[in-house]
Every structure is written in structure tokens, then in C-alpha cells.
Design an enzyme around this catalytic site. Structure first.
Site, mmCIF file in Angstrom:
data_model
loop_
_atom_site.group_PDB
_atom_site.id
_atom_site.type_symbol
_atom_site.label_atom_id
_atom_site.label_comp_id
_atom_site.label_asym_id
_atom_site.label_seq_id
_atom_site.Cartn_x
_atom_site.Cartn_y
_atom_site.Cartn_z
ATOM 1 N N HIS A 1 0.875 -1.178 0.000
ATOM 2 C CA HIS A 1 0.000 0.000 0.000
ATOM 3 C C HIS A 1 0.912 1.227 0.000
ATOM 4 O O HIS A 1 2.041 1.173 0.505
ATOM 5 C CB HIS A 1 -0.824 -0.075 1.285
ATOM 6 N N ASP B 1 3.141 -4.626 7.738
ATOM 7 C CA ASP B 1 1.914 -3.842 7.666
ATOM 8 C C ASP B 1 0.748 -4.812 7.830
ATOM 9 O O ASP B 1 0.408 -5.559 6.907
ATOM 10 C CB ASP B 1 1.876 -3.125 6.305
ATOM 11 N N GLN C 1 -4.592 -5.140 6.961
ATOM 12 C CA GLN C 1 -5.644 -6.034 6.439
ATOM 13 C C GLN C 1 -5.569 -7.424 7.047
ATOM 14 O O GLN C 1 -6.384 -8.285 6.713
ATOM 15 C CB GLN C 1 -5.523 -6.153 4.907
ATOM 16 N N LYS D 1 -10.171 -0.739 10.696
ATOM 17 C CA LYS D 1 -10.362 -1.948 9.866
ATOM 18 C C LYS D 1 -10.703 -3.133 10.765
ATOM 19 O O LYS D 1 -10.919 -4.242 10.297
ATOM 20 C CB LYS D 1 -9.079 -2.274 9.098
ATOM 21 N N CYS E 1 -4.955 2.763 -3.381
ATOM 22 C CA CYS E 1 -3.693 3.257 -2.798
ATOM 23 C C CYS E 1 -2.568 2.258 -3.037
ATOM 24 O O CYS E 1 -1.739 2.013 -2.147
ATOM 25 C CB CYS E 1 -3.828 3.552 -1.314
HETATM 26 N N1 PMP Z 1 -1.859 -0.694 4.592
HETATM 27 C C1 PMP Z 1 -2.839 -1.418 4.057
HETATM 28 C C2 PMP Z 1 -2.556 -2.800 3.573
HETATM 29 C C3 PMP Z 1 -4.115 -0.873 3.969
HETATM 30 O O1 PMP Z 1 -5.108 -1.594 3.422
HETATM 31 C C4 PMP Z 1 -4.357 0.419 4.453
HETATM 32 C C5 PMP Z 1 -5.727 1.046 4.368
HETATM 33 N N2 PMP Z 1 -6.309 0.973 3.098
HETATM 34 C C6 PMP Z 1 -3.290 1.130 5.004
HETATM 35 C C7 PMP Z 1 -2.056 0.543 5.058
HETATM 36 C C8 PMP Z 1 -3.461 2.512 5.533
HETATM 37 O O2 PMP Z 1 -4.272 2.520 6.665
HETATM 38 P P1 PMP Z 1 -4.766 3.888 7.324
HETATM 39 O O3 PMP Z 1 -5.326 4.719 6.195
HETATM 40 O O4 PMP Z 1 -5.794 3.465 8.305
HETATM 41 O O5 PMP Z 1 -3.576 4.527 7.956
#
Ligand code: PMP
Length: 411
Positions: free
Chosen positions: A128, A205, A208, A231, A369
Site C-alpha cells: 500500500h 503492515d 488487512q 479496519k 492506494c
Molecule cells: N496498509 C494497508 C494494507 C491498507 O489496506 C491500508 C488502508 N487501506 C493502510 C495501510 C493505511 O491505513 P490507514 O489509512 O488506516 O492509515
């Protein structure tokens, strides 16, 4: 021993989510967008409301009963997170605003302290943006380079490449536990072992992953593990950085201000120990307590039962979507979480997303993203359905019919 899991009582669970009774465009909402943000059950909303209604004050500041009580609730939530991810000490749990802030914190403290000109930061091809951009900013500042672990057409990381990619110059490996686009569950334990064999620390990370898998950071031996509350059936504005205590102790503070200091004079400031030194200012207290309540809620359902239910939906939806001519699923890894990205020949994902919206089906359409993942698969965007423990096979059927209807319209 083979224990038979009791299936989730989804009908009862759905009563905890008033949003699921809403109607959009004359159709009952079908929420297939939990990978963007999970819905909060009433139990979480009410726990936060109780704090705001009856318990609200600041933490770590007062001698009053009220302040001590709020501090106890807030620290109890930290302890719930510690237990939830199997960390050794609550001192290893740093509150952040979310995954993104947690990664930026590590990049700007641990990263700044350990990366020099000519060094390398190794990331996977399915990150991401949150696990790319902070490292790119650091690399630009330091004159370091980003290297990328490639993936197959199925969306599995090519682990053999690690032997070559991990070098004496690698200062950190960052990898997503579960891809938000492809659903791939990466073998992070194996990746961490390979990195550690070369003396390279690893940031995982887990944004998910935590909603779907049981995570044990000590078993994984992760140096850093990050995720977001929203999440995980919790609120926005709160997230977690887990770091091994030795790392957190060696890292300089990040934001300066109240709460993170031991003493301040005009000449010099000294700091409290981790995690306090990374938590300047008034924290999101209600959100932290809410995240604790979300963890309690998930525990009552059972993460193994949640995983089994979501796996059933994943298999059922994959099978049904695969039968639609012209539809292609991106991400067919053997180990997958309940996320399905797809493209349909002749329909732009944004158009498809809007048509599905007209049928009450909430999905995400876009690059998620993860533009490098889009580039890898030569698509501008995808439509993504993601399933949670409150979804049903009937809702998958609604999704499939809505896609079929959209295809008819575009014929
Ligand atoms: N990493 C992953 C794999 C994600 O899916 C997301 C959220 N789409 C993020 C990072 C970023 O999370 P946040 O916007 O809550 O900081």
C-alpha cells in the site's frame, strides 16, 4: 485434534450493525467494503459514548478519581491490544492515528537513525502507498535506494529473490501481511526469518491482516507490526505500532510536546520511556477505549470462527464470479483473505462501481492506494469486494447479479 467450529450466528450479529438495515436507491445495502473500513458494532459505539457521557477527561494528568479512572480504561485498552497480538509487554504498544502514522513514525525515527547514503530499503511489490511513500521520502533524504521483492502473476511474492535482494546494505524490510488489493496472505514468518538471517529488521503492515487472522508478533518475530483500529471493527483516528522494546528504547522521540517528557528546562528536555515518548499531546482516548471494545467484541465471536466464515464467502464468491464471462480476478494466491479485486472487459471499474452502487452494493473502485500493483497487472483500477463476518452468501448473490446486470447494460 480436530475441533469442529460452531458457525457464526450471522443473523444475530447483523443486529449489532444498524447500518446494515439501511436502504440505498430502494435496495437494502450490501456492504462489501470492509477492507476500506470495517463497520463498528453497537457495543463499540456505546462503549465510546459511555466514556464521553460519563467518564470523559484527560489521561495521565490528574489526581482526581475521574482522571485515574479514564487512565485505567485507556491503559486497559493498550493491554487488550498487547494480548490480541501476543506482544510481551504493553510498553511495546504505541498508540498512533493509524497504520500510516505508525509507518511514518518508524521511518522518521528508526529509519533516520539507521539508514545512510547508499543503503537499501527492501519492500514488496504489493505494498500500500502507506508502506512505500514514507520510505521513499526517507530514501530521498538519505541518498538510499528502494528495492522491490517481485511477485508472480498469481500475486505471490517470489521469495527466492530474497537471497539476492537482501544485502549488507539492506537496513529494513517492509512487507504487507495481507494485500489490500490481491488478498494474498504473505508468509511473513518465513520472510522475517530470512531477513533476520541477514541481520535485517522487518516491519509488517498488518492493516488487512488483523481483522482476519490470529496474529502473534512474538511467534512471527516481527520487529515492528502496525495496524489501524477502523479496519478492526473499531473507530477511526486510532492505530497501533508494535515494536520490540529494544528497538523502541533505542529510537529517538518523534513528536515533541506534553506527556512525552520527564523534565523540561530551557537548556534541555528529557523524555519518558517508551511508549510514552512517542505519544505527545492528548491522545484519542475514546477511540483507544473503543478499539479495546472492538477487540472484546471480536473475541466473543472468535477469530477462528470469523476466519472460517469469511473463507466460506471467499470461496463461494470466487467460484460465482469466475463463472461470469469477461470477468477476471486479480490475485489468485493459494493463501488468500476475503478480498476480491476484479476487472470486467469493456467496463471501467469506476462505472462498474457506480452501477453496483445503484443496486445497493457498496464496493471500492479505484487503485486502492496501490498504484504499483495496478501497474504490475497493467490495469488502471479494479473493483474490489471485501467480506466481513456479518456478510452472507445471499449478499454475494446480490453482488453477482448486479455485475451481470451491469454487463448486460454495457452490451
Ligand atoms: N496498509 C494497508 C494494507 C491498507 O489496506 C491500508 C488502508 N487501506 C493502510 C495501510 C493505511 O491505513 P490507514 O489509512 O488506516 O492509515
Amino acid at each position: 485434534m480436530n475441533t469442529v467450529l460452531q458457525p457464526l450466528d450471522v443473523t444475530a450479529i447483523r443486529r449489532d450493525f444498524p447500518l446494515l438495515s439501511r436502504v440505498f436507491h430502494g435496495r437494502p445495502v450490501v456492504y462489501l467494503d470492509s477492507a476500506v473500513s470495517g463497520q463498528m458494532p453497537l457495543q463499540v459505539i456505546e462503549r465510546m459514548a459511555k466514556y464521553e457521557r460519563e467518564e470523559h477527561t484527560n489521561v495521565h494528568r490528574g489526581v482526581s478519581t475521574l482522571s485515574q479512572e479514564a487512565t485505567d480504561f485507556y491503559e486497559a485498552a493498550r493491554e487488550k491490544v498487547r494480548r490480541f497480538i501476543g506482544a510481551g509487554s504493553p510498553r511495546e504498544i504505541v498508540w498512533t492515528r493509524g497504520t500510516t502514522e505508525a509507518i511514518n513514525l518508524v521511518a522518521q525515527t528508526f529509519g533516520r537513525m539507521s539508514v545512510r547514503k547508499g543503503d537499501e530499503i527492501l519492500l514488496s511489490a504489493m505494498e500500500h502507498h502507506a508502506n512505500i511513500v514514507p520510505w521513499q521520502m526517507l530514501a530521498e533524504e538519505k541518498g538510499a535506494t528502494l528495492k522491490v521483492i517481485p511477485m508472480t502473476d498469481e500475486g505471490e511474492l517470489i521469495l527466492d529473490s530474497l537471497d539476492e535482494l537482501l544485502t549488507d546494505r539492506t537496513k529494513l524490510l517492509g512487507v504487507v501481511h495481507v494485500s489490500n488489493v490481491l488478498g494474498t496472505v504473505n508468509p511473513v514468518k518465513e520472510i522475517i526469518a530470512k531477513a533476520h538471517a541477514r541481520g535485517v529488521p522487518v516491519l509488517v503492515d498488518g492493516a488487512q491482516a488483523v481483522p482476519h487472522l490470529t496474529v502473534d508478533v512474538r511467534n512471527l518475530d516481527a520487529d515492528f507490526y502496525v495496524f489501524s483500529g477502523h479496519k478492526l471493527s473499531g473507530p477511526t483516528g486510532i492505530g497501533v505500532l508494535y515494536g520490540k522494546l529494544a528497538h523502541l528504547e533505542a529510537m529517538p522521540p518523534w513528536h515533541g510536546g506534553g506527556s512525552m517528557i520527564r523534565s523540561v528546562t530551557w537548556e534541555k528536555t528529557t523524555y519518558v520511556a517508551a511508549p510514552g515518548k512517542f505519544e505527545a499531546g492528548t491522545p484519542p482516548i475514546a477511540a483507544a477505549i473503543g478499539l479495546g471494545a472492538a477487540i472484546d467484541y471480536l473475541a466473543t465471536l472468535g477469530l477462528d470462527r470469523i476466519a472460517a466464515h469469511e473463507h466460506d464467502l471467499l470461496v463461494y464468491a470466487t467460484e460465482r464470479l469466475n463463472r461470469i464471462p469477461g470477468l477476471r480476478i486479480l490475485g489468485t494466491a493459494k493463501e488468500k483473505a476475503s478480498v476480491i479485486s476484479f476487472v470486467v472487459e469493456g467496463i471501467h471499474p469506476h462505472d462498474l462501481g457506480s452501477l453496483l452502487d445503484g443496486e445497493g452494493v457498496v464496493v471500492r473502485a479505484g487503485h486502492h492506494c496501490a498504484q504499483p500493483v495496478m501497474a504490475r497487472f497493467c490495469v488502471p483500477a479494479t473493483t474490489r469486494a471485501s467480506f466481513a463476518y456479518f456478510n452472507t452468501r445471499e449478499e454475494v448473490d446480490v453482488l453477482v447479479s448486479a455485475v451481470e446486470k451491469a454487463i448486460e447494460l454495457f452490451k
